[in-house]
Design a protein around this motif. Structure first.
Motif, PDB file in Angstrom:
ATOM      1  N   ARG A  10      19.821   5.214   0.926  1.00 33.36           N
ATOM      2  CA  ARG A  10      20.416   6.393   1.571  1.00 33.36           C
ATOM      3  C   ARG A  10      21.756   6.750   0.928  1.00 33.36           C
ATOM      4  O   ARG A  10      22.082   7.927   0.746  1.00 33.36           O
ATOM      5  CB  ARG A  10      20.601   6.154   3.073  1.00 33.36           C
ATOM      6  N   THR A  11      22.543   5.735   0.581  1.00 26.83           N
ATOM      7  CA  THR A  11      23.834   5.968  -0.066  1.00 26.83           C
ATOM      8  C   THR A  11      23.641   6.655  -1.414  1.00 26.83           C
ATOM      9  O   THR A  11      24.347   7.614  -1.731  1.00 26.83           O
ATOM     10  CB  THR A  11      24.590   4.635  -0.246  1.00 26.83           C
ATOM     11  N   ALA A  12      22.695   6.175  -2.204  1.00 32.92           N
ATOM     12  CA  ALA A  12      22.427   6.805  -3.502  1.00 32.92           C
ATOM     13  C   ALA A  12      21.988   8.257  -3.319  1.00 32.92           C
ATOM     14  O   ALA A  12      22.454   9.145  -4.040  1.00 32.92           O
ATOM     15  CB  ALA A  12      21.363   6.018  -4.262  1.00 32.92           C
ATOM     16  N   LEU A  13      21.126   8.504  -2.353  1.00 36.96           N
ATOM     17  CA  LEU A  13      20.677   9.875  -2.095  1.00 36.96           C
ATOM     18  C   LEU A  13      21.837  10.772  -1.663  1.00 36.96           C
ATOM     19  O   LEU A  13      21.906  11.941  -2.045  1.00 36.96           O
ATOM     20  CB  LEU A  13      19.568   9.880  -1.036  1.00 36.96           C
ATOM     21  N   ALA A  14      22.764  10.222  -0.911  1.00 33.46           N
ATOM     22  CA  ALA A  14      23.905  10.998  -0.427  1.00 33.46           C
ATOM     23  C   ALA A  14      24.955  11.245  -1.513  1.00 33.46           C
ATOM     24  O   ALA A  14      25.590  12.301  -1.545  1.00 33.46           O
ATOM     25  CB  ALA A  14      24.553  10.291   0.762  1.00 33.46           C
ATOM     26  N   LYS A  15      25.136  10.285  -2.411  1.00 34.65           N
ATOM     27  CA  LYS A  15      26.227  10.382  -3.390  1.00 34.65           C
ATOM     28  C   LYS A  15      25.794  10.914  -4.746  1.00 34.65           C
ATOM     29  O   LYS A  15      26.639  11.168  -5.599  1.00 34.65           O
ATOM     30  CB  LYS A  15      26.905   9.017  -3.556  1.00 34.65           C
ATOM     31  N   ASP A  16      24.522  11.050  -4.977  1.00 39.43           N
ATOM     32  CA  ASP A  16      24.055  11.561  -6.265  1.00 39.43           C
ATOM     33  C   ASP A  16      23.201  12.800  -6.052  1.00 39.43           C
ATOM     34  O   ASP A  16      22.060  12.710  -5.607  1.00 39.43           O
ATOM     35  CB  ASP A  16      23.247  10.488  -7.004  1.00 39.43           C
ATOM     36  N   PRO A  17      23.745  13.974  -6.381  1.00 38.41           N
ATOM     37  CA  PRO A  17      22.973  15.203  -6.178  1.00 38.41           C
ATOM     38  C   PRO A  17      21.715  15.272  -7.043  1.00 38.41           C
ATOM     39  O   PRO A  17      20.823  16.060  -6.764  1.00 38.41           O
ATOM     40  CB  PRO A  17      23.956  16.321  -6.552  1.00 38.41           C
ATOM     41  N   ALA A  18      21.616  14.441  -8.072  1.00 43.29           N
ATOM     42  CA  ALA A  18      20.422  14.434  -8.920  1.00 43.29           C
ATOM     43  C   ALA A  18      19.281  13.617  -8.315  1.00 43.29           C
ATOM     44  O   ALA A  18      18.144  13.720  -8.764  1.00 43.29           O
ATOM     45  CB  ALA A  18      20.764  13.873 -10.304  1.00 43.29           C
ATOM     46  N   ALA A  19      19.575  12.817  -7.301  1.00 43.06           N
ATOM     47  CA  ALA A  19      18.537  11.994  -6.666  1.00 43.06           C
ATOM     48  C   ALA A  19      17.580  12.884  -5.890  1.00 43.06           C
ATOM     49  O   ALA A  19      18.008  13.712  -5.093  1.00 43.06           O
ATOM     50  CB  ALA A  19      19.186  10.968  -5.749  1.00 43.06           C
ATOM     51  N   THR A  20      16.280  12.674  -6.127  1.00 39.60           N
ATOM     52  CA  THR A  20      15.306  13.559  -5.485  1.00 39.60           C
ATOM     53  C   THR A  20      14.419  12.885  -4.451  1.00 39.60           C
ATOM     54  O   THR A  20      13.833  13.570  -3.623  1.00 39.60           O
ATOM     55  CB  THR A  20      14.394  14.213  -6.548  1.00 39.60           C
ATOM     56  N   SER A  21      14.302  11.550  -4.511  1.00 41.38           N
ATOM     57  CA  SER A  21      13.427  10.899  -3.542  1.00 41.38           C
ATOM     58  C   SER A  21      13.782   9.423  -3.404  1.00 41.38           C
ATOM     59  O   SER A  21      14.400   8.832  -4.288  1.00 41.38           O
ATOM     60  CB  SER A  21      11.961  11.029  -3.955  1.00 41.38           C
ATOM     61  N   VAL A  22      13.329   8.845  -2.310  1.00 41.59           N
ATOM     62  CA  VAL A  22      13.526   7.423  -2.052  1.00 41.59           C
ATOM     63  C   VAL A  22      12.854   6.598  -3.149  1.00 41.59           C
ATOM     64  O   VAL A  22      13.433   5.640  -3.677  1.00 41.59           O
ATOM     65  CB  VAL A  22      12.962   7.048  -0.663  1.00 41.59           C
ATOM     66  N   VAL A  23      11.647   6.976  -3.522  1.00 39.66           N
ATOM     67  CA  VAL A  23      10.906   6.227  -4.536  1.00 39.66           C
ATOM     68  C   VAL A  23      11.632   6.290  -5.879  1.00 39.66           C
ATOM     69  O   VAL A  23      11.782   5.263  -6.560  1.00 39.66           O
ATOM     70  CB  VAL A  23       9.455   6.751  -4.661  1.00 39.66           C
ATOM     71  N   GLU A  24      12.096   7.475  -6.268  1.00 38.71           N
ATOM     72  CA  GLU A  24      12.827   7.612  -7.529  1.00 38.71           C
ATOM     73  C   GLU A  24      14.054   6.708  -7.545  1.00 38.71           C
ATOM     74  O   GLU A  24      14.293   5.979  -8.508  1.00 38.71           O
ATOM     75  CB  GLU A  24      13.263   9.064  -7.736  1.00 38.71           C
ATOM     76  N   VAL A  25      14.835   6.748  -6.490  1.00 38.35           N
ATOM     77  CA  VAL A  25      16.051   5.936  -6.414  1.00 38.35           C
ATOM     78  C   VAL A  25      15.708   4.455  -6.473  1.00 38.35           C
ATOM     79  O   VAL A  25      16.305   3.694  -7.239  1.00 38.35           O
ATOM     80  CB  VAL A  25      16.850   6.282  -5.138  1.00 38.35           C
ATOM     81  N   ALA A  26      14.746   4.030  -5.683  1.00 42.91           N
ATOM     82  CA  ALA A  26      14.393   2.610  -5.622  1.00 42.91           C
ATOM     83  C   ALA A  26      13.879   2.079  -6.956  1.00 42.91           C
ATOM     84  O   ALA A  26      14.139   0.933  -7.313  1.00 42.91           O
ATOM     85  CB  ALA A  26      13.356   2.370  -4.530  1.00 42.91           C
ATOM     86  N   LEU A  27      13.192   2.916  -7.717  1.00 40.07           N
ATOM     87  CA  LEU A  27      12.574   2.448  -8.952  1.00 40.07           C
ATOM     88  C   LEU A  27      13.407   2.680 -10.216  1.00 40.07           C
ATOM     89  O   LEU A  27      13.216   1.962 -11.202  1.00 40.07           O
ATOM     90  CB  LEU A  27      11.207   3.113  -9.141  1.00 40.07           C
ATOM     91  N   THR A  28      14.328   3.652 -10.206  1.00 42.97           N
ATOM     92  CA  THR A  28      14.951   4.051 -11.475  1.00 42.97           C
ATOM     93  C   THR A  28      16.474   4.031 -11.495  1.00 42.97           C
ATOM     94  O   THR A  28      17.058   4.493 -12.479  1.00 42.97           O
ATOM     95  CB  THR A  28      14.479   5.460 -11.896  1.00 42.97           C
ATOM     96  N   TYR A  29      17.135   3.516 -10.499  1.00 45.36           N
ATOM     97  CA  TYR A  29      18.594   3.544 -10.474  1.00 45.36           C
ATOM     98  C   TYR A  29      19.168   2.175 -10.848  1.00 45.36           C
ATOM     99  O   TYR A  29      19.203   1.264 -10.018  1.00 45.36           O
ATOM    100  CB  TYR A  29      19.084   3.992  -9.103  1.00 45.36           C
ATOM    101  N   PRO A  30      19.634   2.008 -12.089  1.00 42.84           N
ATOM    102  CA  PRO A  30      20.110   0.701 -12.531  1.00 42.84           C
ATOM    103  C   PRO A  30      21.326   0.195 -11.754  1.00 42.84           C
ATOM    104  O   PRO A  30      21.468  -1.019 -11.558  1.00 42.84           O
ATOM    105  CB  PRO A  30      20.439   0.904 -14.011  1.00 42.84           C
ATOM    106  N   GLY A  31      22.190   1.086 -11.309  1.00 44.77           N
ATOM    107  CA  GLY A  31      23.333   0.646 -10.505  1.00 44.77           C
ATOM    108  C   GLY A  31      22.886   0.020  -9.197  1.00 44.77           C
ATOM    109  O   GLY A  31      23.447  -0.988  -8.740  1.00 44.77           O
ATOM    110  N   LEU A  32      21.859   0.583  -8.614  1.00 46.41           N
ATOM    111  CA  LEU A  32      21.292   0.042  -7.382  1.00 46.41           C
ATOM    112  C   LEU A  32      20.627  -1.313  -7.650  1.00 46.41           C
ATOM    113  O   LEU A  32      20.836  -2.273  -6.899  1.00 46.41           O
ATOM    114  CB  LEU A  32      20.270   1.037  -6.819  1.00 46.41           C
ATOM    115  N   HIS A  33      19.894  -1.410  -8.741  1.00 45.02           N
ATOM    116  CA  HIS A  33      19.255  -2.683  -9.096  1.00 45.02           C
ATOM    117  C   HIS A  33      20.308  -3.757  -9.345  1.00 45.02           C
ATOM    118  O   HIS A  33      20.124  -4.921  -8.962  1.00 45.02           O
ATOM    119  CB  HIS A  33      18.363  -2.514 -10.327  1.00 45.02           C
TER     120      HIS A  33
END
Length: 185
Positions: A10-33
């Motif tokens: 949720r934080t990534a979705l809120a702070k990154d306007p380029a984030a488009t979906s939960v699945v995208e963030v969970a699978l492709t965000y190296p900072g989150l990983h």
């Protein structure tokens, strides 16, 4: 644990306007990983499994470009945008709701085993390629500009820029390139 993972997404979705979906963030965000791997490594570090903790942080650095020492203290809802080149030292402390952009260094200035890395308080933002060096504090909701080199404490609610970093705005640094439309006024 699952609630914390959801909060990170949720934080990534809120702070990154380029984030488009939960699945995208969970699978492709190296900072989150990197944050997720750090939490595993930190738990191992705190439970005297230091070699395994360091191995996890080492592999994570290779995979994500983010280096976080497993002894560092990182709060909730910390978001690392892009991530490549991030270095967070052993005695660094990061509060809740902090935003770090790529290339940020939270570095040490001492070779002694003591508090030698920065403390970043709740709600702070640190711009791309900023270096914050030594056992200093960046206050709550402060902002560090891109490329800044911070060697002194930053007061809460303050923005600093430059090398060495200085406050901007009232009483601080003013723009060397004023708006020509306003200047012709």
């Amino acid at each position: 644990m699952l609630d914390r993972l959801k909060a990170d997404i949720r934080t990534a979705l809120a702070k990154d306007p380029a984030a488009t979906s939960v699945v995208e963030v969970a699978l492709t965000y190296p900072g989150l990983h990197a944050i997720w791997a750090y939490r595993v490594a930190h738990w191992l570090w705190m439970n005297d499994r230091t070699l395994l903790a360091r191995l996890i942080s080492h592999v994570t650095r290779f995979l994500t470009g983010v280096e976080i020492h497993p002894a560092a203290e990182i709060g909730d809802r910390v978001f690392i945008d892009h991530g490549m080149g991030i270095v967070i030292g052993e005695t660094a402390e990061i509060g809740d709701d902090v935003l770090l952009y790529h290339g940020v260094t939270l570095g040490g200035t001492s070779m002694r085993r003591e508090k030698r890395h920065p403390t970043i308080e709740d709600g702070a933002t640190v711009g791309a390629d900023a270096s914050i060096m030594g056992p200093i504090t960046v206050g709550e909701n402060a902002s560090v500009g891109a490329g800044a080199v911070v060697v002194d404490d930053v007061a809460p609610e303050t923005t600093v820029v430059g090398n060495p970093a200085e406050p901007v705005g009232a009483g601080g640094v003013t723009s060397p390139n004023p708006d020509p439309i306003i200047a012709d006024g």
